[in-house]
Design a protein around this motif. Structure first.
Motif, mmCIF file in Angstrom:
data_model
loop_
_atom_site.group_PDB
_atom_site.id
_atom_site.type_symbol
_atom_site.label_atom_id
_atom_site.label_comp_id
_atom_site.label_asym_id
_atom_site.label_seq_id
_atom_site.Cartn_x
_atom_site.Cartn_y
_atom_site.Cartn_z
ATOM 1 N N TYR A 1 -46.081 -21.421 -41.754
ATOM 2 C CA TYR A 1 -46.138 -21.326 -40.297
ATOM 3 C C TYR A 1 -47.586 -21.171 -39.851
ATOM 4 C CZ TYR A 1 -44.837 -20.499 -35.510
ATOM 5 O OH TYR A 1 -44.691 -20.631 -34.154
ATOM 6 N N GLY B 1 -48.680 -23.173 -34.704
ATOM 7 C CA GLY B 1 -47.489 -23.120 -33.863
ATOM 8 C C GLY B 1 -46.287 -23.855 -34.393
ATOM 9 N N VAL C 1 -43.023 -7.385 -51.938
ATOM 10 C CA VAL C 1 -43.165 -7.711 -50.521
ATOM 11 C C VAL C 1 -41.765 -7.683 -49.918
ATOM 12 C CG1 VAL C 1 -43.830 -9.428 -48.816
ATOM 13 C CG2 VAL C 1 -45.203 -9.141 -50.888
ATOM 14 N N SER C 2 -41.548 -6.746 -49.007
ATOM 15 C CA SER C 2 -40.203 -6.537 -48.472
ATOM 16 C C SER C 2 -40.102 -7.015 -47.035
ATOM 17 C CB SER C 2 -39.845 -5.049 -48.501
ATOM 18 O OG SER C 2 -39.948 -4.568 -49.813
ATOM 19 N N GLU C 3 -39.048 -7.756 -46.773
ATOM 20 C CA GLU C 3 -38.747 -8.181 -45.401
ATOM 21 C C GLU C 3 -38.004 -7.054 -44.712
ATOM 22 O OE1 GLU C 3 -35.362 -10.677 -44.786
ATOM 23 O OE2 GLU C 3 -36.483 -11.967 -43.420
ATOM 24 N N ASN C 4 -38.576 -6.572 -43.623
ATOM 25 C CA ASN C 4 -38.029 -5.424 -42.910
ATOM 26 C C ASN C 4 -37.675 -5.842 -41.485
ATOM 27 O OD1 ASN C 4 -37.664 -2.431 -42.629
ATOM 28 N ND2 ASN C 4 -39.260 -2.716 -41.097
ATOM 29 N N ILE C 5 -36.385 -5.929 -41.194
ATOM 30 C CA ILE C 5 -35.907 -6.340 -39.867
ATOM 31 C C ILE C 5 -35.649 -5.089 -39.036
ATOM 32 C CG2 ILE C 5 -34.009 -7.477 -38.636
ATOM 33 C CD1 ILE C 5 -33.529 -9.114 -41.208
ATOM 34 N N PHE D 1 -34.868 -3.555 -34.751
ATOM 35 C CA PHE D 1 -34.663 -3.847 -33.342
ATOM 36 C C PHE D 1 -35.710 -3.094 -32.540
ATOM 37 C CE2 PHE D 1 -32.925 -3.310 -29.105
ATOM 38 C CZ PHE D 1 -32.618 -4.625 -28.811
ATOM 39 N N PHE E 1 -34.947 -8.428 -31.762
ATOM 40 C CA PHE E 1 -35.130 -8.163 -33.180
ATOM 41 C C PHE E 1 -36.509 -8.655 -33.587
ATOM 42 C CE2 PHE E 1 -30.515 -8.142 -32.914
ATOM 43 C CZ PHE E 1 -30.237 -6.987 -33.624
ATOM 44 N N ALA F 1 -41.454 6.703 -41.480
ATOM 45 C CA ALA F 1 -40.140 7.264 -41.802
ATOM 46 C C ALA F 1 -39.525 6.583 -43.022
ATOM 47 C CB ALA F 1 -39.207 7.120 -40.596
ATOM 48 N N LYS F 2 -39.791 5.293 -43.167
ATOM 49 C CA LYS F 2 -39.079 4.500 -44.178
ATOM 50 C C LYS F 2 -39.823 4.451 -45.507
ATOM 51 C CE LYS F 2 -36.094 0.499 -43.648
ATOM 52 N NZ LYS F 2 -35.653 -0.495 -42.678
ATOM 53 N N PHE F 3 -41.142 4.550 -45.467
ATOM 54 C CA PHE F 3 -41.942 4.431 -46.689
ATOM 55 C C PHE F 3 -42.722 5.719 -46.931
ATOM 56 C CE2 PHE F 3 -41.021 0.195 -45.253
ATOM 57 C CZ PHE F 3 -40.708 -0.469 -46.426
#
Lengths: 385, 385
Positions: free
Chosen positions: A114, A117, A143-147, A149, A156, A252-254
């Protein structure tokens, strides 16, 4: 709005192409690009840095290779296969596309990236120093994909989070965090894909040149939700998203060290501009900054007034030097205007104010990913020490 | 070698296309596909499941939309924009491409997916039950890219690892693991991308319909390194890689419950075939199996001899029932031969042997991702309970 102006500038950059027919004689040592799809022989690159593309298009009248702002005519053989070559390209990673009878399409031989554009083709011209971003047999981080909201944007969003090798093993160690941003018309996939951020850090950490750190790569496009009445120019809320949503989520998450001394921020081009504003507005949150091919006075090369620029944040040089651990700027020697002008004006201001900073020049590279890979490689070695 | 035969079969499936000119009248309720690139208006899908593609190709003579084994002629307007529609497609996700004057290329409007042996365009036909794999405001797990060097294949390999929401918070909880495999001409990106495996589990876990689990998605293509002398047909060593490299790595790196009762394996198509062999050869490692649109007698629909099939592993039905916690098979009602025949023959054998198993039929779907998303959704609810 800054981004709108940049959109026009980049659109001009990408569409101002000329058509060139081949007259040169290339060195015949072409090899498949390292970012080709599995098993695909084309595109190829030779030792001069020329790109050779090839595609079957039996009934086409005109096929072109469109790279670096130039369209190169390709030539058809008796089987309907079109082949053509570019002039030598700079070392490093470039976006490109094919043009078939007026249709601009990705080359079916490459993986897709990507940038500019769009999801489209990329090619890798081997660089003299490619070892620092190579995939090697060293311990690899994840490498973690973290979704998540985002309430601020009512959408999202996604970030990629690099955790260094060993992160999972020892449940007690906590790590410093680098927030690392892409450029305009790119997204959160840029750094972990064509940026090779994970491999650069894997290699640095294995060589004990960098401190093990977490890297957070989010998307710099974040807008206020538009209601029926307020519809109009989108209002960027990226800074609010970083400060109010992303940082608390990551802490909080890591297993982070959640103080300003152990938090750095950096970005390339548009991301350099954005992140400079973010650190200057939030010195309680970050202590180090890296600007890769960009500064917040972009695109101006006029002299900067430190009393007014970014609310006077650079006005007291002594206070600045006490607060900031690493202030780092990088630029490629072949970058086009307005980058050298605006970065140059910014450096003049820093020097006038007696502000300590590190300046790095990437030899022989333009406003492209090799400049930014090298910048990350240099910058990361200075952090959290 | 099985894979070689499949290669021929699939190549036939993908190239046996016919050209169709439009004569129908479509319902004019087309909307952009949910897997388009940001900001791209085309391709679109209407409520009949027709796909409408559109591309600027000013100088082209013939442009076609190539989907589901059929090439649909597109029509040019006075601005050089070609537009065309397919017949109604089955609900769910499909790979497709465009053909421009004889060149098969990805549609520049879509995101790209690895399938049919290439990175190319995909489209999403909204399904009646799409809610189960939708991105919703529930706690989201992480999908981590894990790179490792495999000594067995002498190559770098990669798996994606789903860790459920909350995994990072509590450093003590340990989780069961599902090893989940893609099909032929796909790779480790299939399940976490077009498979929506992470979203399916996020939604199931949030609704307390599935136990929180780790999912490991690796690449089913793994070959013995070829030396000069041994060069010839590649020899698959995927089972050795799973047992000797992947499982020990996952158990060391992630907080797993490392026993057979808390380890399941499943796959789709080629992956169903592979993983059935792996569990049957390694009953000390796995206690549950899921075969989505595939079995190890593929492509035969002949009666199976349990004494000889897979070294007689299905011969003692009572012992089998004691050892296996969940034995699960799924198939789409519209799957083409040889899938219904070979799965049917396999079920007959199971029934003859008195083996307990679960059989699921996905209504109205063929050998495609909606069948496999539904299969995962059903299968995951039964695991580790």
């Amino acid at each position: 709005m800054k981004f709108k102006n940049k959109a026009v500038f980049f659109a001009a950059l990408f569409t101002c192409t000329i058509s060139i027919a081949q007259t040169h004689k290339s060195l015949e040592d072409f090899k498949p690009s390292s970012v080709n799809q599995p098993g695909k022989a084309f595109p190829q690159v030779n030792s001069e840095g020329r790109v050779r593309a090839s595609i079957l298009a039996t009934d086409a009248k005109k096929v072109q290779l469109d790279i670096g702002g130039v369209k190169y005519d390709m030539v058809k053989d008796d089987k309907g296969v079109w082949t053509g070559e570019s002039a030598p390209q700079d070392e490093g990673f470039h976006y490109y596309q094919l043009n078939i009878d007026g249709a601009s399409v990705p080359d079916p031989g490459t993986k897709y990236f990507y940038g500019a554009g769009r999801w489209g083709s990329g090619i890798e011209i081997p660089a003299v120093d490619q070892d620092f971003y190579a995939l090697k047999d060293v311990p690899h981080g994840l490498v973690s994909e973290n979704i998540y909201f985002s309430k601020i944007t009512n959408s999202f969003r996604r970030c990629f989070v690099y955790t260094p090798a060993g992160y999972e093993k020892d449940a007690k160690t906590r790590y410093p965090v680098l927030y690392l941003q892409h450029g305009s018309f790119e997204d959160e996939t840029g750094w972990p894909t064509q940026g090779n951020a994970n491999l650069i850090l894997d290699n640095l950490i294995a060589a004990q040149k960098a401190v093990p750190m977490i890297i957070v790569m989010d998307n710099g496009y974040a807008y206020k939700p538009q209601t029926g009445e307020s519809a109009g120019r989108p209002v960027s809320v990226f800074e609010e998203v970083v400060i109010q949503e992303i940082i608390p989520m990551i802490d909080a998450k890591f297993r982070t060290i959640a103080d300003r001394e152990h938090r750095a921020i950096a970005g390339l081009s548009m991301g350099a501009n954005q992140t400079m504003r973010i650190i200057m507005n939030n010195l309680d949150k970050f202590a180090s900054y890296g600007g890769f091919s960009g500064t917040s006075n972009y695109p101006s090369s006029a002299e900067i007034e430190p009393i007014t620029f970014l609310d006077g944040k650079f006005n007291d040089g002594a206070a600045f030097n006490k607060q900031i651990k690493v202030f780092w700027l990088g630029l490629g020697t072949k970058e086009p205007n307005p980058f050298p002008g605006s970065v140059g004006a910014f450096r003049k201001m820093l020097e006038k104010q007696g502000i300590k900073y590190v300046y790095y020049e990437s030899p022989g590279t333009a406003h492209e990913w090799l400049t930014w890979r090298r910048s990350l490689n240099q910058y990361a070695q200075l952090l959290f020490k």
